[in-house]
Enzyme design. Sequence first.
Site, short mmCIF file in Angstrom:
data_model
loop_
_atom_site.label_atom_id
_atom_site.label_comp_id
_atom_site.label_asym_id
_atom_site.label_seq_id
_atom_site.Cartn_x
_atom_site.Cartn_y
_atom_site.Cartn_z
N TYR A 23 -38.96 2.45 -18.61
CA TYR A 23 -39.71 2.84 -17.41
C TYR A 23 -41.20 2.50 -17.58
CZ TYR A 23 -41.97 5.68 -13.86
OH TYR A 23 -42.76 6.10 -12.81
N LYS B 209 -43.61 -0.17 -15.50
CA LYS B 209 -44.81 0.22 -14.75
C LYS B 209 -46.06 -0.50 -15.27
CE LYS B 209 -42.90 2.54 -11.66
NZ LYS B 209 -43.11 2.23 -10.24
#
Length: 273
Positions: free
Chosen positions: A179, A183
């Site tokens: 994740y 990002k």
Amino acid sequence: MSQNDTSFTENSGASNEIISNRLKGKVAIVTGAGHGIGLAYAARLALEGAAVVIAELDAEAGEKAEAELKNKGYSALAVATNVTDPGSLDEMAKKTLDTFGRIDVLVNNAAIFSTIPMSRSPFDEIAIEEWDAMMAVNVKGAWLASRAVSPAMKKQMSGKIINISSGTALKGSASRIHYVTSKAAILGFTRTLARELGPYNINVNCVAPGNTLSEVNPDESTLSFRNAGANDRALKRTEKPSDLVGAVAFFASPDSDFITGQTLVVDGGSFMH
Ligand SMILES: NC(=O)c1ccc[n+]([C@@H]2O[C@H](COP(=O)([O-])OP(=O)(O)OC[C@H]3O[C@@H](n4cnc5c(N)ncnc54)[C@H](O)[C@@H]3O)[C@@H](O)[C@H]2O)c1
């Protein structure tokens, strides 16, 4: 995650008396706007005068959001969209143009996030399929969605693309490396796209939220994880979707016309740069 009318109104910043009409006549697409923070972005952009397209994988949630916006007198359209599928995104752009005639704003908000287990996942225990799915939605999805709307924006010689990163990409995090990596990719994606689309008068900026209580009915462990975010902030409280909507509305509006390639951290002063 589910949502209800009360959170919808609160999250849009409706209680804020400085709401303007600066997006009147504009058309905004928000991916992943059926739930969570994306729903709040859609509500705020509508409040500021935009017609809003809810481009959401969960078709039922998208339709519910469309109905709520229309009930409040706003222009809205739900389009069942999978941001990993180029054909689905082309259809999203086409339906937007067929219905509203233009595309002024794209918020690349859809991501795999709340569905990741809260439990810590060491980097060497993440399944390869989970890594690939994360990149497909969080990174490739933003690229494909931008690619789908850019012909209309180029033709108009105007547009605003707003990418959603995360404070975790700036601070690091001791878990969920897939994740966080996805990002972090959004930061470079924003800068490069800003350079490529600048000649067409299209602004590309990024908002990096902190740990935000985006769940409508959080369980105890989710609530304590969200509330813990207050500890390392200058402003000592839990972050809510309504804290983020002003930054996105600003990047969608003419007030940011000479700002591009930038990332604005909205986290109550946790990461400072
Ligand atoms: N909540 C936080 O603490 C936090 C912090 C930093 C950044 N963010 C970012 O903010 C954004 C929203 O987060 P959230 O907490 O509201 O998450 P969420 O999981 O509640 O919402 C994500 C939305 O994206 C949709 N979606 C998922 N896959 C999709 C696909 N393939 N195509 C289209 N839509 C799809 C989901 O159905 C959902 O509506 C995400 O980009 C997230 O990474 C969240």
